[in-house]
Write a protein that holds these residues in place. Structure first.
Motif, PDB file in Angstrom:
ATOM      1  N   VAL A 133       0.856  -1.183   0.000  1.00 36.33           N
ATOM      2  CA  VAL A 133       0.000   0.000   0.000  1.00 36.33           C
ATOM      3  C   VAL A 133       0.893   1.234   0.000  1.00 36.33           C
ATOM      4  N   ARG A 134       0.790   2.036  -1.053  1.00 37.98           N
ATOM      5  CA  ARG A 134       1.634   3.224  -1.184  1.00 37.98           C
ATOM      6  C   ARG A 134       0.780   4.473  -1.027  1.00 37.98           C
ATOM      7  N   MET A 135       1.201   5.320  -0.095  1.00 36.52           N
ATOM      8  CA  MET A 135       0.460   6.534   0.194  1.00 36.52           C
ATOM      9  C   MET A 135       1.263   7.758  -0.257  1.00 36.52           C
ATOM     10  N   ARG A 136       0.540   8.806  -0.635  1.00 41.99           N
ATOM     11  CA  ARG A 136       1.161  10.078  -0.983  1.00 41.99           C
ATOM     12  C   ARG A 136       0.353  11.185  -0.316  1.00 41.99           C
ATOM     13  N   ARG A 137       0.963  11.854   0.656  1.00 42.11           N
ATOM     14  CA  ARG A 137       0.281  12.898   1.415  1.00 42.11           C
ATOM     15  C   ARG A 137      -1.060  12.411   1.969  1.00 42.11           C
ATOM     16  N   GLU A 138      -1.015  11.229   2.606  1.00 41.43           N
ATOM     17  CA  GLU A 138      -2.176  10.627   3.253  1.00 41.43           C
ATOM     18  C   GLU A 138      -3.250  10.177   2.271  1.00 41.43           C
ATOM     19  N   SER A 139      -2.926  10.151   0.983  1.00 40.12           N
ATOM     20  CA  SER A 139      -3.856   9.650  -0.023  1.00 40.12           C
ATOM     21  C   SER A 139      -3.255   8.423  -0.684  1.00 40.12           C
ATOM     22  N   LEU A 140      -4.110   7.464  -1.041  1.00 41.64           N
ATOM     23  CA  LEU A 140      -3.617   6.253  -1.671  1.00 41.64           C
ATOM     24  C   LEU A 140      -3.056   6.563  -3.050  1.00 41.64           C
ATOM     25  N   ALA A 141      -1.806   6.146  -3.280  1.00 40.11           N
ATOM     26  CA  ALA A 141      -1.179   6.319  -4.586  1.00 40.11           C
ATOM     27  C   ALA A 141      -1.235   5.036  -5.396  1.00 40.11           C
ATOM     28  N   GLY A 142      -1.342   3.897  -4.716  1.00 37.12           N
ATOM     29  CA  GLY A 142      -1.418   2.624  -5.418  1.00 37.12           C
ATOM     30  C   GLY A 142      -1.268   1.478  -4.451  1.00 37.12           C
ATOM     31  N   LEU A 143      -1.569   0.278  -4.927  1.00 33.34           N
ATOM     32  CA  LEU A 143      -1.395  -0.897  -4.080  1.00 33.34           C
ATOM     33  C   LEU A 143      -1.303  -2.148  -4.931  1.00 33.34           C
ATOM     34  N   ARG A 144      -0.759  -3.184  -4.311  1.00 33.00           N
ATOM     35  CA  ARG A 144      -0.737  -4.527  -4.873  1.00 33.00           C
ATOM     36  C   ARG A 144      -1.555  -5.414  -3.939  1.00 33.00           C
ATOM     37  N   TYR A 145      -2.315  -6.322  -4.511  1.00 37.70           N
ATOM     38  CA  TYR A 145      -3.126  -7.199  -3.668  1.00 37.70           C
ATOM     39  C   TYR A 145      -3.165  -8.593  -4.260  1.00 37.70           C
ATOM     40  N   THR A 146      -3.346  -9.581  -3.395  1.00 28.84           N
ATOM     41  CA  THR A 146      -3.475 -10.967  -3.818  1.00 28.84           C
ATOM     42  C   THR A 146      -4.808 -11.507  -3.335  1.00 28.84           C
ATOM     43  N   THR A 147      -5.321 -12.508  -4.036  1.00 30.67           N
ATOM     44  CA  THR A 147      -6.636 -13.046  -3.703  1.00 30.67           C
ATOM     45  C   THR A 147      -6.639 -14.568  -3.764  1.00 30.67           C
ATOM     46  N   VAL A 148      -7.510 -15.136  -2.945  1.00 33.61           N
ATOM     47  CA  VAL A 148      -7.850 -16.558  -3.031  1.00 33.61           C
ATOM     48  C   VAL A 148      -9.370 -16.628  -3.101  1.00 33.61           C
ATOM     49  N   MET A 149      -9.890 -17.151  -4.214  1.00 35.03           N
ATOM     50  CA  MET A 149     -11.335 -17.240  -4.409  1.00 35.03           C
ATOM     51  C   MET A 149     -11.798 -18.654  -4.103  1.00 35.03           C
ATOM     52  N   ARG A 150     -12.822 -18.768  -3.245  1.00 37.80           N
ATOM     53  CA  ARG A 150     -13.353 -20.079  -2.880  1.00 37.80           C
ATOM     54  C   ARG A 150     -14.839 -20.161  -3.202  1.00 37.80           C
ATOM     55  N   ARG A 151     -15.233 -21.350  -3.580  1.00 36.40           N
ATOM     56  CA  ARG A 151     -16.635 -21.659  -3.869  1.00 36.40           C
ATOM     57  C   ARG A 151     -17.000 -22.904  -3.081  1.00 36.40           C
ATOM     58  N   ALA A 152     -17.925 -22.752  -2.152  1.00 38.29           N
ATOM     59  CA  ALA A 152     -18.301 -23.854  -1.260  1.00 38.29           C
ATOM     60  C   ALA A 152     -17.066 -24.445  -0.575  1.00 38.29           C
ATOM     61  N   GLY A 153     -16.149 -23.580  -0.193  1.00 32.91           N
ATOM     62  CA  GLY A 153     -14.955 -24.004   0.526  1.00 32.91           C
ATOM     63  C   GLY A 153     -13.811 -24.475  -0.342  1.00 32.91           C
TER      64      GLY A 153
END
Length: 328
Positions: free
Chosen positions: A147-167
């Motif tokens: 999470v990259r901030m610039r003057r207390e505002s979000l400048a960008g981010l990287r995120y990862t996900t795991v998607m589950r269906r019925a576990g």
């Protein structure tokens, strides 16, 4: 845990009277439907139509972790089933929507800011993608890693996900983006927003069956006389790829081009197992984009195809697609 799951508050269905110290007093009856499913606001995921919103809620687990819910329809006008499975690209669109949702809803990015996707990667498990007798409900774990901030505002981010269906894990993936104010975007794209060149004429599609499609309107490749090369076919009237007006070619269209090129290179019924995309610059609407596919050595997972896109000789994006033919 601070809950931000979107819930619909039902209208009062009746009035009941209760005794208090001051006599009978009216109060609303208890809701008969305490939790109804709805979509997140379409503005949070940069969609114009509610029908194209895949996400149904979200909840913060801690500073960097979130639980997101989503639903995929049994049938979609563009993300059509592949060998009886939900289209892997609907998972990619879901992944894209998660980033903008969290940016607006959890990191305070104002609506109207612009997002620039730099990369997206996705791997699916076809055995858990089968289309069933009801829409597919998903529970998605999300971790924001950079999470990259610039003057207390979000400048960008990287995120990862795991998607589950019925576990069961359906897909894993990640993406990164930067965001900017409308003023900065106007300055960055001034030459395209104020006096861009004429849009290219719509070119003819390659045969739909060669790229795993049924309708010619969903084909994004135009043949140019070589089996491994095409011109990107840009139809700004397409109701999903150009769901709302934009000044450049959307990243999801480039991923679709990579998928179609990989299918053409391997097998018309091939099932994409994974796809990665790296976007190096804006793909412009008024310049031909050349798409080229190159087969790489096969892996244990399947056939691998590298797909690139270039405009005016400069790289626009590069993608690696792994596909498995039926029965593989």
């Amino acid at each position: 845990m601070s809950a931000n799951t979107l819930r619909a508050e039902p209208a009062t269905l009746g009035t009941q009277y209760v005794e208090t110290d001051h006599g009978a007093a009216a109060r609303p009856a208890a809701p008969r439907h305490p939790s109804l499913t709805t979509t997140v606001p379409r503005e949070f995921v940069h969609r114009a139509g509610v029908a194209e919103v895949m996400l149904t809620g979200w909840e913060r687990a801690d500073e960097r972790r979130f639980a997101v819910s989503a639903q995929w329809p049994r049938g979609h006008i563009f993300f059509t089933s592949v060998n009886g499975c939900h289209d892997p690209l609907i998972a990619a669109e879901t992944l894209r929507q998660i980033g903008s949702l969290l940016a607006h809803a959890e990191y305070g990015v104002p609506l109207g800011h612009h997002f620039l996707m730099w990369d997206l990667s996705l791997t699916v498990r076809p055995e858990h993608l089968l289309v069933g007798g009801a829409p597919a409900s998903l529970d998605i774990d999300v971790v924001c890693e950079d999470v990259r901030m610039r003057r207390e505002s979000l400048a960008g981010l990287r995120y990862t996900t795991v998607m589950r269906r019925a576990g069961q894990v359906v897909a894993t993936g990640g993406a990164s983006f930067t965001c900017m104010t409308s003023k900065v975007y106007q300055r960055l794209r001034a030459d395209r927003l104020d006096g861009a060149g004429p849009q290219l004429a719509l070119t003819a599609p390659t045969a739909p069956q060669n790229v795993g499609r049924v309708s010619p309107t969903d084909v994004v490749l135009t043949p140019v006389g070589r089996p491994d090369r095409w011109q990107l076919r840009v139809d700004t009237r397409h109701p999903v790829l150009f769901e709302h007006p934009v000044d450049h070619i959307p990243g999801m269209m480039l991923l679709e081009a990579a998928r179609q090129a990989a299918v053409a290179a391997v097998d018309e019924d091939a099932m994409p197992l994974s796809i990665t995309g790296e976007f190096s610059r804006y793909a412009e609407l008024d310049t031909p984009c050349v798409i080229e596919a190159r087969r790489l050595p096969r892996t244990d997972q399947g056939e691998v195809v590298q797909v690139s896109g270039r405009q005016d000789g400069e790289a626009v994006f590069c993608s690696t697609v792994t596909v498995a033919a039926p029965g593989a």
